[in-house]
Design an enzyme around this catalytic site. Structure first.
Site, PDB file in Angstrom:
ATOM      1  N   LEU A  33      30.320  31.250  -7.692  1.00 26.71           N
ATOM      2  CA  LEU A  33      30.538  30.204  -7.185  1.00 26.71           C
ATOM      3  C   LEU A  33      30.926  30.891  -5.706  1.00 26.71           C
ATOM      4  O   LEU A  33      31.313  32.062  -5.019  1.00 26.71           O
ATOM      5  CB  LEU A  33      32.404  29.473  -6.609  1.00 26.71           C
ATOM      6  CG  LEU A  33      32.672  28.674  -7.871  1.00 26.71           C
ATOM      7  CD1 LEU A  33      34.042  27.825  -7.699  1.00 26.71           C
ATOM      8  CD2 LEU A  33      30.878  28.269  -8.542  1.00 26.71           C
ATOM      9  N   GLY A  36      27.650  28.082  -0.602  1.00 33.10           N
ATOM     10  CA  GLY A  36      27.293  26.779  -0.701  1.00 33.10           C
ATOM     11  C   GLY A  36      28.286  26.414  -1.962  1.00 33.10           C
ATOM     12  O   GLY A  36      28.169  24.319  -1.884  1.00 33.10           O
ATOM     13  N   HIS A  37      28.585  26.411  -3.315  1.00 36.59           N
ATOM     14  CA  HIS A  37      29.116  25.537  -4.113  1.00 36.59           C
ATOM     15  C   HIS A  37      30.667  24.967  -3.585  1.00 36.59           C
ATOM     16  O   HIS A  37      30.691  24.307  -4.284  1.00 36.59           O
ATOM     17  CB  HIS A  37      29.919  26.684  -5.471  1.00 36.59           C
ATOM     18  CG  HIS A  37      28.544  27.548  -6.251  1.00 36.59           C
ATOM     19  ND1 HIS A  37      28.253  28.542  -6.439  1.00 36.59           N
ATOM     20  CD2 HIS A  37      28.055  26.281  -7.082  1.00 36.59           C
ATOM     21  CE1 HIS A  37      27.710  28.730  -7.340  1.00 36.59           C
ATOM     22  NE2 HIS A  37      26.455  27.183  -7.638  1.00 36.59           N
ATOM     23  N   LYS A 149      18.994  22.946  -2.324  1.00 40.22           N
ATOM     24  CA  LYS A 149      18.334  24.204  -3.205  1.00 40.22           C
ATOM     25  C   LYS A 149      17.762  23.709  -3.888  1.00 40.22           C
ATOM     26  O   LYS A 149      16.052  24.483  -4.233  1.00 40.22           O
ATOM     27  CB  LYS A 149      18.943  25.305  -2.744  1.00 40.22           C
ATOM     28  CG  LYS A 149      18.750  26.753  -3.442  1.00 40.22           C
ATOM     29  CD  LYS A 149      19.127  27.858  -3.211  1.00 40.22           C
ATOM     30  CE  LYS A 149      19.791  28.514  -4.173  1.00 40.22           C
ATOM     31  NZ  LYS A 149      19.267  28.860  -5.818  1.00 40.22           N
ATOM     32  N   GLN A 153      16.333  19.606  -9.509  1.00 43.17           N
ATOM     33  CA  GLN A 153      17.471  19.440 -10.162  1.00 43.17           C
ATOM     34  C   GLN A 153      17.956  17.893  -9.864  1.00 43.17           C
ATOM     35  O   GLN A 153      18.144  17.737 -10.680  1.00 43.17           O
ATOM     36  CB  GLN A 153      17.846  21.219 -10.497  1.00 43.17           C
ATOM     37  CG  GLN A 153      19.511  20.276 -11.071  1.00 43.17           C
ATOM     38  CD  GLN A 153      20.062  21.369 -11.218  1.00 43.17           C
ATOM     39  OE1 GLN A 153      20.034  22.780 -12.436  1.00 43.17           O
ATOM     40  NE2 GLN A 153      21.408  21.591 -10.213  1.00 43.17           N
ATOM     41  N   SER A 186      23.901  32.781  -6.560  1.00 48.64           N
ATOM     42  CA  SER A 186      24.016  33.391  -7.305  1.00 48.64           C
ATOM     43  C   SER A 186      23.547  34.385  -7.744  1.00 48.64           C
ATOM     44  O   SER A 186      23.990  35.307  -8.581  1.00 48.64           O
ATOM     45  CB  SER A 186      24.996  32.655  -9.053  1.00 48.64           C
ATOM     46  OG  SER A 186      26.129  31.582  -8.769  1.00 48.64           O
TER      47      SER A 186
HETATM   48  O1  PAF Z   1      22.559  23.799 -10.755  1.00 48.26           O
HETATM   49  C1  PAF Z   1      23.872  24.368 -11.216  1.00 48.26           C
HETATM   50  O2  PAF Z   1      24.190  24.991 -11.564  1.00 48.26           O
HETATM   51  C2  PAF Z   1      23.422  24.003 -13.074  1.00 48.26           C
HETATM   52  O3  PAF Z   1      22.307  23.587 -12.939  1.00 48.26           O
HETATM   53  C3  PAF Z   1      23.860  22.622 -13.077  1.00 48.26           C
HETATM   54  C4  PAF Z   1      23.792  21.554 -12.761  1.00 48.26           C
HETATM   55  C5  PAF Z   1      25.608  23.204 -13.830  1.00 48.26           C
HETATM   56  C6  PAF Z   1      23.921  22.621 -15.002  1.00 48.26           C
HETATM   57  O4  PAF Z   1      24.035  22.929 -15.680  1.00 48.26           O
END
Ligand code: PAF
Length: 290
Positions: A33, A36-37, A149, A153, A186
């Site tokens: 982490l 950003g997280h 980012k 996704q 990361s």
């Molecule tokens: O963005 C991420 O860290 C991953 O792709 C996620 C959404 C946790 C799925 O494993």
């Protein structure tokens, strides 16, 4: 903050919070982490009564030659980072809790996954959609927080949640950057000092294109060319793609007529990095409300 490893423990904590009337928020992560997280967790803390962080390095979203085995793992550091950003619960399941023996199901989102990162990572988004669907079923959140980012996704997860009727609001959160502009990731910790410097080409290239866009440039080839010129100037950088696509459908565009995603992926040394910006043309004066 409590740390749990099983779905049964997770469910009992979430059920208790829901029966107290709390809104449940989740920030799904693969750990390692960074700020950003933490911005996702803080936003969830502001908007939800009970905040779950999931930490699972999902094997199904890594290709055969990708970095699954060396992906950074630091449970203690991640627990500290989650707690300090305001999480109530950290769910860190072992692989067999998520994919028990005999596991045979996958979630595929068509179309949106074909271009951009899907071209060089053909199985990646199936792994992401599958694990996020499972995490949604495990946590049963009201709100789920994802960073912009990983823009493709984010769109894939939005579509998956809509198509499969997950009763969850997907909350997009802005990219968090280092002071010099590098998008937090990361994977930045893999970079040598020289590579770290070269990696600035991604945000600087996007910045050059943004400056052209501000001056009125709307031609996709010119905007993409501005990014490429910066990336090609550094021998440590090997471009995967620079593309300009519709910000919603991710379909390639020749001109910016509506919000458009300018996205870049490049290898810096052995590390693959991505970054993007959304270019938003001002509405024509005729489009304004009277
Ligand atoms: O963005 C991420 O860290 C991953 O792709 C996620 C959404 C946790 C799925 O494993």
């Amino acid at each position: 903050m409590e740390l749990v490893h099983t779905t049964a423990e997770l469910r009992s904590r979430v059920c208790a919070a829901r029966s107290r009337g709390e809104i449940i928020g989740v920030a799904p992560t693969m750990g390692a982490l960074h700020a950003g997280h933490q911005s996702l967790i803080r936003r969830a803390r502001e908007e939800c009564g009970f905040v779950v962080v999931t930490l699972f390095v999902n094997p199904t979203q890594f290709g055969p030659n990708e970095d699954l085995s060396r992906y950074p793992r630091d449970l203690d550091g991640d627990a500290r980072a989650s707690a300090s950003a305001g999480a109530d619960l950290l769910f860190a399941p072992p692989p067999e809790e998520v994919y028990p023996p005999g596991y045979a199901t996958a979630v595929t989102v068509e179309g949106l996954t074909a271009g951009l990162c899907g071209r060089s990572r053909p199985t990646h988004f199936r792994g992401v959609a599958t694990v996020v669907a499972k995490l949604f079923n495990m946590v049963q959140p009201d709100r789920a927080y994802f960073g912009e980012k990983d823009y493709q996704q984010l769109q894939v997860i939005r579509r998956m949640a809509r198509d499969l009727d997950f009763p969850v609001e997907i909350v997009p959160c802005p990219i968090v950057r280092e002071p010099d502009g590098l998008a937090m990731s990361s994977r930045n910790r893999y970079l040598s000092p020289e590579e770290r410097q070269a990696a600035l080409g991604l945000s600087q290239g996007l910045g050059a294109a943004e400056a052209l866009f501000e001056q009125g440039e709307r031609d996709a080839a010119a905007l993409m060319g501005a990014v490429r010129a910066v990336l090609e100037a550094d021998s440590l950088v090997r471009m995967d793609y620079v593309e300009l696509v519709d910000a919603d459908s991710l379909a390639p565009q020749e001109r910016v007529e509506a919000p458009a995603l300018l996205a870049v992926a490049a290898h810096v040394g052995a590390t693959r990095l991505i970054d993007n910006t959304v270019l938003r043309p001002a509405p024509e004066s005729g489009d304004l409300e009277p």
